[in-house]
Design a protein around this motif. Structure first.
Motif, mmCIF file in Angstrom:
data_model
loop_
_atom_site.group_PDB
_atom_site.id
_atom_site.type_symbol
_atom_site.label_atom_id
_atom_site.label_comp_id
_atom_site.label_asym_id
_atom_site.label_seq_id
_atom_site.Cartn_x
_atom_site.Cartn_y
_atom_site.Cartn_z
ATOM 1 N N VAL A 82 0.841 -1.205 0.000
ATOM 2 C CA VAL A 82 0.000 0.000 0.000
ATOM 3 C C VAL A 82 0.873 1.252 0.000
ATOM 4 C CG1 VAL A 82 -1.711 1.305 1.312
ATOM 5 C CG2 VAL A 82 -1.906 -1.193 1.131
ATOM 6 N N LEU A 83 1.942 1.244 0.800
ATOM 7 C CA LEU A 83 2.839 2.403 0.879
ATOM 8 C C LEU A 83 3.555 2.658 -0.439
ATOM 9 C CD1 LEU A 83 4.392 1.746 4.397
ATOM 10 C CD2 LEU A 83 2.602 3.392 3.817
ATOM 11 N N LEU A 84 3.718 1.611 -1.228
ATOM 12 C CA LEU A 84 4.391 1.740 -2.517
ATOM 13 C C LEU A 84 3.429 2.109 -3.642
ATOM 14 C CD1 LEU A 84 6.602 -1.418 -2.048
ATOM 15 C CD2 LEU A 84 7.474 0.917 -2.166
ATOM 16 N N GLY A 85 2.173 2.294 -3.293
ATOM 17 C CA GLY A 85 1.183 2.663 -4.307
ATOM 18 C C GLY A 85 0.701 1.500 -5.141
ATOM 19 N N PHE A 86 0.862 0.276 -4.642
ATOM 20 C CA PHE A 86 0.429 -0.893 -5.399
ATOM 21 C C PHE A 86 -1.088 -0.930 -5.527
ATOM 22 C CE2 PHE A 86 4.188 -4.043 -4.594
ATOM 23 C CZ PHE A 86 5.043 -3.154 -5.232
ATOM 24 N N GLU A 87 -1.554 -1.403 -6.670
ATOM 25 C CA GLU A 87 -2.966 -1.694 -6.845
ATOM 26 C C GLU A 87 -3.313 -2.965 -6.063
ATOM 27 O OE1 GLU A 87 -5.003 0.271 -8.336
ATOM 28 O OE2 GLU A 87 -3.538 1.647 -9.244
ATOM 29 N N GLN A 88 -4.598 -3.218 -5.909
ATOM 30 C CA GLN A 88 -5.036 -4.354 -5.099
ATOM 31 C C GLN A 88 -4.473 -5.674 -5.613
ATOM 32 O OE1 GLN A 88 -9.343 -5.538 -4.748
ATOM 33 N NE2 GLN A 88 -9.033 -4.844 -2.650
ATOM 34 N N GLN A 89 -4.429 -5.833 -6.933
ATOM 35 C CA GLN A 89 -3.929 -7.099 -7.475
ATOM 36 C C GLN A 89 -2.435 -7.270 -7.212
ATOM 37 O OE1 GLN A 89 -5.347 -4.676 -9.231
ATOM 38 N NE2 GLN A 89 -4.323 -4.277 -11.203
ATOM 39 N N GLU A 90 -1.711 -6.158 -7.098
ATOM 40 C CA GLU A 90 -0.290 -6.248 -6.772
ATOM 41 C C GLU A 90 -0.092 -6.536 -5.281
ATOM 42 O OE1 GLU A 90 2.175 -3.335 -9.643
ATOM 43 O OE2 GLU A 90 0.604 -2.313 -8.497
ATOM 44 N N CYS A 91 -0.947 -5.940 -4.440
ATOM 45 C CA CYS A 91 -0.852 -6.199 -3.003
ATOM 46 C C CYS A 91 -1.065 -7.686 -2.695
ATOM 47 C CB CYS A 91 -1.869 -5.356 -2.243
ATOM 48 S SG CYS A 91 -1.423 -3.599 -2.106
ATOM 49 N N ALA A 92 -1.842 -8.360 -3.540
ATOM 50 C CA ALA A 92 -2.073 -9.786 -3.352
ATOM 51 C C ALA A 92 -0.816 -10.609 -3.613
ATOM 52 C CB ALA A 92 -3.198 -10.261 -4.269
ATOM 53 N N LEU A 93 0.188 -9.994 -4.229
ATOM 54 C CA LEU A 93 1.428 -10.694 -4.584
ATOM 55 C C LEU A 93 2.601 -10.321 -3.694
ATOM 56 C CD1 LEU A 93 1.181 -10.321 -8.476
ATOM 57 C CD2 LEU A 93 0.479 -12.271 -7.069
ATOM 58 N N VAL A 94 2.315 -9.654 -2.569
ATOM 59 C CA VAL A 94 3.372 -9.167 -1.682
ATOM 60 C C VAL A 94 3.739 -10.219 -0.633
ATOM 61 C CG1 VAL A 94 3.831 -7.543 0.223
ATOM 62 C CG2 VAL A 94 2.918 -6.712 -1.957
ATOM 63 N N ALA A 95 5.038 -10.366 -0.402
ATOM 64 C CA ALA A 95 5.559 -11.125 0.736
ATOM 65 C C ALA A 95 6.432 -10.178 1.551
ATOM 66 C CB ALA A 95 6.388 -12.319 0.271
ATOM 67 N N HIS A 96 6.288 -10.219 2.861
ATOM 68 C CA HIS A 96 7.114 -9.387 3.731
ATOM 69 C C HIS A 96 8.353 -10.165 4.168
ATOM 70 C CE1 HIS A 96 3.461 -6.768 5.178
ATOM 71 N NE2 HIS A 96 3.839 -6.499 3.939
ATOM 72 N N ILE A 97 9.520 -9.596 3.876
ATOM 73 C CA ILE A 97 10.765 -10.158 4.421
ATOM 74 C C ILE A 97 10.874 -9.629 5.839
ATOM 75 C CG2 ILE A 97 13.268 -10.268 4.161
ATOM 76 C CD1 ILE A 97 11.659 -11.742 2.000
ATOM 77 N N ALA A 98 10.435 -10.453 6.764
ATOM 78 C CA ALA A 98 10.277 -10.019 8.146
ATOM 79 C C ALA A 98 11.586 -10.177 8.918
ATOM 80 C CB ALA A 98 9.128 -10.789 8.792
ATOM 81 N N SER A 99 11.466 -10.331 10.196
ATOM 82 C CA SER A 99 12.616 -10.331 11.099
ATOM 83 C C SER A 99 13.662 -11.397 10.747
ATOM 84 C CB SER A 99 12.096 -10.563 12.518
ATOM 85 O OG SER A 99 13.144 -10.703 13.432
ATOM 86 N N CYS A 100 14.927 -11.008 10.898
ATOM 87 C CA CYS A 100 16.055 -11.939 10.711
ATOM 88 C C CYS A 100 17.111 -11.603 11.752
ATOM 89 C CB CYS A 100 16.626 -11.802 9.300
ATOM 90 S SG CYS A 100 18.023 -12.906 8.962
ATOM 91 N N MET A 101 17.546 -12.589 12.503
ATOM 92 C CA MET A 101 18.551 -12.355 13.548
ATOM 93 C C MET A 101 19.563 -13.487 13.570
ATOM 94 S SD MET A 101 16.371 -10.788 16.756
ATOM 95 C CE MET A 101 15.248 -9.416 16.513
ATOM 96 N N VAL A 102 20.803 -13.113 13.874
ATOM 97 C CA VAL A 102 21.910 -14.072 13.966
ATOM 98 C C VAL A 102 22.668 -13.785 15.255
ATOM 99 C CG1 VAL A 102 24.000 -14.957 12.862
ATOM 100 C CG2 VAL A 102 22.117 -14.096 11.447
ATOM 101 N N LEU A 103 22.939 -14.820 16.037
ATOM 102 C CA LEU A 103 23.720 -14.619 17.256
ATOM 103 C C LEU A 103 25.105 -14.057 16.920
ATOM 104 C CD1 LEU A 103 22.933 -17.826 19.366
ATOM 105 C CD2 LEU A 103 22.088 -15.496 19.736
#
Length: 214
Positions: free
Chosen positions: A75-96
């Protein structure tokens, strides 16, 4: 792939990494830690874990927002609804800390890109603190680019990095349109507003810069 039974190990790893952060702005912990972790262990996403014998030493999470979810970053990138349906969030990543320097973050990025493609998601989007140069560096190396700058989550200054998983990376010219300090919030906002993308970074005399291309 981690499951609900691994959440205790996730909490332990996260507590150690968060306590070791050089700046608390790198990662602001979620209000509902338990719900966040359960969502990334099968309810709304998946999490890859890296183990040394029985010890969890790193993880990388991906989530799959719904097309109408308020937190869908498309939504923040201005995607249309059909594009938002194709979004994956690269969420949290942690390494000791003891396991850094082995390219685990990049390997976990590649694994999550592959999973997103397999699930039919075209756009991988990550949210990064302007101060977190190492995480951004790893994402840029894997073909992501800075496409949006703004305030999120109650005023936190954040960049959104995006990768189109269904196309080859654009060729990067040897001549950047702009070279901006990695923490120059206002200048980066202006750059992305006119359509420039931050595609690579560089260190000059100990300072980190992002090179923006048209």
């Amino acid at each position: 792939m981690l499951a609900g039974a691994d959440i205790c190990d996730l909490r332990v790893l996260r507590a150690k990494v968060l306590a070791d952060l050089p700046d608390p702005d790198f990662y602001v912990q979620e209000d509902d830690e338990e719900g966040f972790l359960r969502n990334l262990c099968g309810q709304g996403g998946q999490t890859y874990g890296v183990f040394d014998k029985d010890r969890l030493v790193a993880y990388g999470a991906i989530s799959f927002p719904g097309v109408c979810d308020q937190d869908n970053l498309g939504v923040l990138l201005g995607f249309e609804q059909q594009e938002c349906a194709l979004v994956a969030h690269i969420a949290s990543c942690m390494v000791l800390p003891a396991y850094r320097g082995f390219a685990l973050q990049q390997e976990l990025l590649r694994a999550r890109f592959a999973l997103a493609r397999a699930c039919g998601r075209r756009y991988a989007i990550a949210m990064v603190s302007l101060k977190n140069n190492q995480s951004r560096h790893n994402m840029l190396l894997q073909g992501m680019s800075v496409r949006w700058i703004g305030e999120l989550c109650g005023g936190l200054k954040r960049q959104l990095l995006v990768k189109d998983l269904f196309r080859h990376n654009p060729l990067v010219s040897t001549h950047a349109a702009l070279r901006l300090a990695a923490d120059d919030y206002e200048a980066q906002k202006k750059a992305v507003k006119i359509g420039l993308e931050g595609r690579q970074d560089i260190s000059v005399e100990g300072r980190c810069f992002i090179e923006f291309f048209s």
